[in-house]
Enzyme design. Structure first.
Site, mmCIF file in Angstrom:
data_model
loop_
_atom_site.group_PDB
_atom_site.id
_atom_site.type_symbol
_atom_site.label_atom_id
_atom_site.label_comp_id
_atom_site.label_asym_id
_atom_site.label_seq_id
_atom_site.Cartn_x
_atom_site.Cartn_y
_atom_site.Cartn_z
ATOM 1 N N GLU A 14 50.865 -5.475 16.497
ATOM 2 C CA GLU A 14 50.354 -5.886 15.189
ATOM 3 C C GLU A 14 48.827 -5.824 15.119
ATOM 4 O OE1 GLU A 14 50.019 -9.108 17.913
ATOM 5 O OE2 GLU A 14 51.850 -8.076 17.299
ATOM 6 N N ASP A 73 19.858 20.413 3.708
ATOM 7 C CA ASP A 73 18.604 20.782 3.054
ATOM 8 C C ASP A 73 17.586 21.155 4.126
ATOM 9 O OD1 ASP A 73 19.438 20.259 0.447
ATOM 10 O OD2 ASP A 73 19.011 18.132 0.642
ATOM 11 N N ASP A 120 22.159 15.929 -6.664
ATOM 12 C CA ASP A 120 22.916 16.113 -5.423
ATOM 13 C C ASP A 120 24.141 15.203 -5.362
ATOM 14 O OD1 ASP A 120 21.227 18.024 -4.311
ATOM 15 O OD2 ASP A 120 19.884 16.512 -3.484
ATOM 16 N N ASN A 159 52.844 -1.664 26.735
ATOM 17 C CA ASN A 159 53.984 -2.291 26.053
ATOM 18 C C ASN A 159 55.288 -1.608 26.425
ATOM 19 O OD1 ASN A 159 52.078 -3.878 24.856
ATOM 20 N ND2 ASN A 159 52.297 -3.044 22.796
ATOM 21 N N GLU A 176 56.469 -2.748 29.839
ATOM 22 C CA GLU A 176 57.089 -4.081 29.801
ATOM 23 C C GLU A 176 58.495 -4.014 29.209
ATOM 24 O OE1 GLU A 176 54.284 -6.455 27.599
ATOM 25 O OE2 GLU A 176 52.630 -5.739 28.837
ATOM 26 N N ASN A 178 50.462 -10.000 28.731
ATOM 27 C CA ASN A 178 49.924 -9.622 27.423
ATOM 28 C C ASN A 178 48.504 -10.166 27.239
ATOM 29 O OD1 ASN A 178 50.293 -8.433 24.771
ATOM 30 N ND2 ASN A 178 50.330 -10.520 23.985
#
Length: 879
Positions: free
Chosen positions: A289, A331, A621, A683, A686, A711
């Protein structure tokens, strides 16, 4: 009476100054301004209130899975082990603190960027012109406006010279309104009819003006509209949106696996509450998340670092896009060159002279030098230094050096009227009173001025003109890399009426040419070479003569041969869009180009699939800057309008800064990829470890406390430290990344799958071996190997191709510290007796620890082998 209740448009300029208690000649004093600022408040529109640190911290606990985990931990404590519950709650709180710290850091970085990008205004205070933040303006301030400015507050116009303002943002009227200083008779009038007022947020399209502030902030007309609107929704970058969508899909898959783990565990006879806690802990650890939030942190902090290299990012998605740029259209003046103009040659009466050896005050030299001094908006400051736009300053400097003092001349020949320079006419004219007549001086490009000339002033008087010969002389000067200006004059009996250029700038008498040089920046040539090696094509756009443009482009390396094409604005105008698109990828230099033509260049390149960065500094511009994938405005010499339209502002107006920004953009994107690769692979490791164990007849390898600890210590500091990884060697020698290329390209998703499986396999083999040999420490060993495997993985993925030792072990000290800290904390959970019951661990023997260290290094060496195969082109080939 409140100042907002006064009909300012019905009052004369003197009455307005009296009501506001200000001096039209010197403005407010600093003391008056300070008092009024405390009375009226800052000149800013009210925005959505930023989230407080407290609400940020509370939000860390609002995730559904976190709430479920806390609830389950409390139930577990009531019916079982209270120590376990306290430990889980402490880890959840620590996780929340880390999440809060990350989010707070990102918020502060974004606030700092916003403050850096704040608008400014030129104001007269204490009799001196100064530039201040627009938020500090107060009623009664005297503001100076010029073309390209965004009007910073509601103003009553006191002086105006051909002033036109685009009020479409307020009135919807697309045609710019011509402004004047006279009061109106009508008390109640529509905004668009109040021609002596200028409104906050509108755009000065031409001319110059001075105005007194009559309303600021929410009291302005723009503020009244803003107060009626609801709060805006913050937009996210494209990468954040893609990752948010990916995260949702991944979350569903992770939840499904967690449910399956729970069901299988319960069916095997594992305790219901333990399996529920395990499944929820795994969901908390596995659901990514935080991915979009981490992207924000990486982009915002990366953008802050770019400020040190003089690049201010105005829109966060620009950081993503920078790594994909294929064309940089720049430029010439001030960006590729130093913008330090000085006059090197003057041509008049058939002679080309060194300006330091100006002849006596004979004609045409006397009239020419008078024109250079008077038809000029530069000025001398109190220290007798020339101030103003570089070209104007160079012309004034050479006139002063030839003993033509501007102050003296202005006293003798005051300016009566002017036709300001614009990009369509490419010239400017000023009218001056002189001994009972009026003299007009005109200067501009040779192609713009010579067609208006009927005769030429020589030492023998006014004679017929030979335009072809003069144009040839201008070509010769331009071929030497000089910017060439033509100067002419006309005498009038009285000051002419009207504003029509064709009637006022005709029948001129030619005086001469002035050749100016603007040396290329010393770093520009190297930056152009870097562009080429990075697969980026540099393109130069200039209003200068084609010969001047070619000479500079050859010197910088933008053109590599005399046979390469320089396209002029006239040629560009003659090509329709389809025909131009066939040519656009071959053109490297555009000369005598109108700012309005830049958008044609941008669209043609984009239609060919190119990702375009375009620089610009003027009002005209702005459309091209907005249309470009990366619009780049000038911080020193640019207009407010250009900066508002741009994605990035060059604080030093330097082309090399764009190249540095591209390099940083590539580095930031690389590091975001590395963070995602690390997090998702961890992850996956695990999930595979816990998911596959029951199917292999093994008990659940990890307890909830283990999952949450892993974690905490692996996803926090080590993951974030990856965002500080320095740029990889050769980062500017690879081709730009395709704009819509998946972030998981170049073997990233394959890596996440096989390395995650490898982590799970090593853990499960260790568990099986330990159980087979009768070791009671099998769970501690799995816990340790999974934690340290992730540390080996983070060290290995620091570089996409080079080995850890090739990239330098100490080149990212923050990551090295994070890995060592994680190792020490992991050892603490094993060998500090008081922590054993909390983390459900047991002290490992020396042999068991050695085995854990050896097995946890398997992932590191496997990834190093993967990189070896990548270097040899055996896997993940892109072509």
């Amino acid at each position: 009476m409140y100042i907002s209740d006064i009909n300012w448009h019905t009052l004369t300029t003197d009455e307005v100054a009296l009501r506001l208690d200000t001096s039209p000649g010197s403005g407010l004093s600093s003391e008056q301004a300070e008092k009024r600022l405390s009375l009226h408040g800052p000149n800013a529109l009210q925005e959505k209130r930023a989230r407080s640190p407290g609400s940020m911290l509370i939000d860390q606990f609002s995730d559904f899975m976190i709430i479920v985990l806390i609830g389950a931990a409390v139930v577990s404590g009531i019916v079982g082990d209270i120590e376990d519950t306290i430990a889980i709650l402490v880890i959840v709180i620590l996780n929340a603190v880390i999440g809060f710290a990350q989010e707070y850091r990102a918020e502060r970085a974004m606030a700092a960027l916003k403050q850096m990008a704040a608008a400014s205004a030129r104001v007269l205070r204490d009799g001196h012109i100064e530039t201040i933040a627009a938020t500090e303006l107060v009623p009664g301030d005297l503001i100076l406006l010029q073309a390209g400015n965004v009007v910073p507050a509601d103003l009553r116009i006191m002086e105006a010279a051909r002033l036109k303002i685009d009020e479409s943002a307020l009135t919807g009227e697309s045609v710019a309104v011509e402004k004047q200083t006279q009061p109106l008779d009508i008390g109640e009038a529509p905004l668009g009819d109040k021609t002596c007022l200028a409104y906050k947020g509108t755009i000065v399209t031409s001319g110059r003006a001075r105005g007194l502030v009559v309303a600021t902030g929410m009291s302005s007309e723009l503020g009244k509209i803003a107060s009626m609107l609801g709060e805006g929704v913050e937009t996210r970058t494209p990468m954040q949106k893609r990752l948010a969508r990916f995260g949702k899909r991944l979350a569903l898959a992770a939840l499904a696996i967690c449910v399956l783990v729970f069901i299988v565990g319960v069916l095997r006879g594992e305790p219901f509450l333990l399996m529920f806690m395990t499944a929820v802990s795994l969901a908390v650890a596995a659901i990514p998340e935080a991915l979009p939030a981490v992207v924000t942190i990486s982009l915002a902090l990366g953008a802050r670092k770019m400020i040190r290299q003089h690049a201010l990012i105005r829109r966060l998605p620009a950081v993503e896009t920078l790594g994909s740029v294929t064309f940089i259209c720049s430029d010439k003046t001030g960006t590729l060159t130093q913008n330090r103009m000085h006059v090197t040659e003057i041509y008049a009466d058939g002679s080309l002279i060194d300006p330091l050896r100006a002849p006596d005050r004979s004609e045409p030299w006397a009239t020419l030098f008078r024109a250079l001094a008077l038809s000029n908006d530069a000025h001398l400051d109190n220290h007798h230094k020339v101030r103003g736009e570089p070209t104007e300053a160079a012309l004034l400097h050479v006139a002063q050096a030839a003993s033509y003092d501007k102050a003296v001349l202005e006293h003798e020949m005051p300016r009566l009227k002017e036709l300001p320079f614009d990009s369509e006419r490419k010239r400017m004219t000023t009218f001056h009173g002189a001994a009972g007549q009026v003299v007009a001086y005109t200067k501009g490009s040779p192609e713009a001025v010579l067609p208006c000339c009927e005769r030429i002033l020589t030492g023998g008087g006014v004679q017929n003109i030979n335009r072809a010969t003069l144009l040839q002389q201008a070509e010769i000067m331009a071929a030497n890399g000089l910017r060439v200006l033509a100067v002419a004059y006309r005498s009038w009996e009285i000051l002419p009426d009207g504003e029509r250029h064709d009637l006022l700038e005709c029948e001129l008498v030619f005086l001469g040419f002035v050749g100016l040089i603007d040396p290329p920046r010393s770093e520009a040539k190297e930056a152009v070479a870097q562009c080429r090696s990075a697969g980026i094509i540099p393109v130069m756009i200039t209003g200068d003569h084609p010969a001047t443009a070619r000479a500079i482009a050859l010197e910088l390396g933008i053109l590599v041969g005399n046979d390469e094409r320089v396209m002029t604005g006239v040629e560009l105008a003659q090509l329709d869009q389809a025909t131009f698109e066939e040519e656009v990828e071959k053109v490297r230099v555009y000369a005598r180009v109108d700012p309005a033509q830049k958008i044609k260049i941008v669209r043609a390149l984009q239609d060919k699939g190119e990702v375009v960065a375009m620089t610009g500094d003027g009002v005209n511009d702005a459309p091209a800057l907005k249309a470009a994938d990366i619009g780049v405005a000038m911080g020193k010499g640019g207009t407010d309008v250009a900066r508002e339209a741009a994605h990035m502002v060059l604080l030093d107006d330097n082309f090399a800064t764009i190249v540095h920004a591209v390099r940083q953009g590539r580095r930031i994107f690389d590091n975001i990829r590395k963070f995602i690769k690390y997090t998702m692979t961890s992850n996956a490791g695990e999930i595979w470890t816990i998911f596959l164990a029951p199917f292999l007849g093994l008990p659940i390898p990890l307890l909830p406390i283990h999952i949450l600890w892993i974690n905490l210590v692996t996803d926090g500091l080590p993951g974030l430290a990856l965002t500080a990884e320095p740029a990889e060697r050769g980062i500017m020698k690879r081709s730009p990344r395709p704009l819509h290329e998946s972030i998981f390209a170049h073997g990233m998703w394959q890596h996440m799958v096989w390395v995650g499986l490898l982590m799970g396999a090593v853990c499960l083999l260790t568990q099986a071996w330990a159980l087979h040999t009768g070791s009671s420490h099998w769970q501690t060993m799995v816990f340790t190997i999974l934690t340290l495997s992730q540390m080996g993985h983070v060290l290995a993925i620091r570089n996409e191709r080079e080995t850890l030792f090739g990239a330098g072990i100490f080149s990212n000290p923050l990551l090295l510290f994070a890995v060592l800290l994680t190792f020490v904390l992991q050892m603490a959970t094993i060998y500090i007796p008081v922590l054993n019951p909390i983390f459900k661990t047991e002290a490992l023997s020396f042999e068991e620890l050695g085995l854990c260290l050896a097995l946890s290094s398997v992932v590191f060496f496997a990834v190093e082998i993967e990189k070896l195969l990548v270097r040899r082109g055996l896997i993940y080939r892109t072509n």
